[in-house]
Design a protein around this motif. Structure first.
Motif, mmCIF file in Angstrom:
data_model
loop_
_atom_site.group_PDB
_atom_site.id
_atom_site.type_symbol
_atom_site.label_atom_id
_atom_site.label_comp_id
_atom_site.label_asym_id
_atom_site.label_seq_id
_atom_site.Cartn_x
_atom_site.Cartn_y
_atom_site.Cartn_z
ATOM 1 N N LEU A 85 -6.239 -5.507 -11.779
ATOM 2 C CA LEU A 85 -6.842 -6.586 -13.306
ATOM 3 C C LEU A 85 -6.065 -7.375 -13.803
ATOM 4 O O LEU A 85 -5.797 -7.350 -14.081
ATOM 5 C CB LEU A 85 -7.678 -5.416 -13.664
ATOM 6 C CG LEU A 85 -8.695 -5.945 -14.409
ATOM 7 C CD1 LEU A 85 -9.965 -7.110 -13.799
ATOM 8 C CD2 LEU A 85 -8.896 -4.322 -15.396
ATOM 9 N N ILE A 87 -6.760 -9.023 -17.593
ATOM 10 C CA ILE A 87 -7.460 -8.187 -18.609
ATOM 11 C C ILE A 87 -7.334 -9.627 -19.855
ATOM 12 O O ILE A 87 -6.606 -9.941 -19.973
ATOM 13 C CB ILE A 87 -8.283 -7.098 -19.049
ATOM 14 C CG1 ILE A 87 -7.890 -6.286 -18.102
ATOM 15 C CG2 ILE A 87 -8.641 -7.124 -21.017
ATOM 16 C CD1 ILE A 87 -6.984 -4.630 -18.531
ATOM 17 N N ASN A 88 -8.601 -10.194 -19.654
ATOM 18 C CA ASN A 88 -8.834 -11.421 -21.737
ATOM 19 C C ASN A 88 -8.233 -11.080 -22.894
ATOM 20 O O ASN A 88 -8.930 -9.635 -22.836
ATOM 21 C CB ASN A 88 -10.006 -12.127 -21.054
ATOM 22 C CG ASN A 88 -10.233 -12.713 -22.936
ATOM 23 O OD1 ASN A 88 -8.610 -12.776 -23.691
ATOM 24 N ND2 ASN A 88 -11.078 -13.718 -23.182
ATOM 25 N N TYR A 89 -7.054 -10.771 -22.902
ATOM 26 C CA TYR A 89 -6.741 -9.439 -24.573
ATOM 27 C C TYR A 89 -7.066 -10.693 -25.879
ATOM 28 O O TYR A 89 -7.627 -9.117 -26.827
ATOM 29 C CB TYR A 89 -5.902 -9.287 -24.619
ATOM 30 C CG TYR A 89 -5.318 -8.139 -25.348
ATOM 31 C CD1 TYR A 89 -5.638 -6.656 -25.059
ATOM 32 C CD2 TYR A 89 -3.834 -8.646 -26.683
ATOM 33 C CE1 TYR A 89 -5.181 -5.672 -25.685
ATOM 34 C CE2 TYR A 89 -4.178 -7.284 -27.248
ATOM 35 C CZ TYR A 89 -4.173 -5.967 -27.145
ATOM 36 O OH TYR A 89 -3.427 -4.674 -27.698
ATOM 37 N N ARG A 146 -3.187 -12.126 -22.228
ATOM 38 C CA ARG A 146 -3.826 -12.014 -20.464
ATOM 39 C C ARG A 146 -2.727 -10.081 -20.911
ATOM 40 O O ARG A 146 -1.707 -10.107 -21.255
ATOM 41 C CB ARG A 146 -4.132 -12.002 -19.751
ATOM 42 C CG ARG A 146 -4.605 -13.718 -20.141
ATOM 43 C CD ARG A 146 -4.603 -14.447 -18.773
ATOM 44 N NE ARG A 146 -5.158 -15.617 -18.599
ATOM 45 C CZ ARG A 146 -5.344 -16.901 -17.895
ATOM 46 N NH1 ARG A 146 -3.943 -17.013 -17.535
ATOM 47 N NH2 ARG A 146 -5.623 -17.596 -18.590
#
Length: 150
Positions: A85, A87-89, A146
């Motif tokens: 995955l 993930i947009n952080y 990310r």
């Protein structure tokens, strides 16, 4: 497009420029759809006749519309295989130095700015610059964070 086969290759690429996306034209239809989605119908965006008399000589895209195109544009720059995955952080920094006029074309360039191992996964910061064709100043400069989950 730069394809990273594993996370370690991303870490080794800190400081590397990833190239540029294709150009994307900003149309009035796209601006209007964004205005509808966000309930932001300010005349500078959606009223071409009134905007023609405004400070930019015509309608301009919302700054957040420009930012919202970052995932689409940046997909041309890099891909990380071998992760479960991405993930947009969030964002570290965000600026809109120049408005994007309707009818203009934009593209993004990116550079891997930093990399850090965390408990969540590997945190990668990519500095993106959204350029406007035939303009000196960029439309948007953003540091996107990310998390790569192995």
């Amino acid at each position: 497009m730069r394809v990273f086969r594993k996370i370690d290759e991303v870490e080794a690429a800190v400081g590397d420029h990833l190239g540029h996306s294709d150009w994307l034209e900003i149309t009035q239809d796209r601006v209007n759809a964004f205005a509808d989605a966000t309930d932001d119908h300010q005349w500078i965006h959606v009223d071409p006749e009134r905007a023609a008399q405004g400070p930019f000589g015509g309608p301009i895209a919302h700054g957040y519309l420009t930012l919202s195109l970052l995932p689409r544009l940046s997909a041309d720059l890099m891909r990380v295989d071998g992760v479960k995955l991405v993930i947009n952080y969030g964002l570290n920094k965000l600026r809109f130095p120049q408005p994007v006029r309707v009818g203009a074309s934009i593209r993004v360039g990116g550079e891997i700015a930093s990399f850090e191992h965390t408990r969540q996964g590997s945190r990668v910061v990519v500095k993106y610059t959204i350029e406007i064709k035939d303009e000196d100043k960029p439309a948007c400069v953003a540091e996107s964070v990310r998390v790569l989950v192995p």
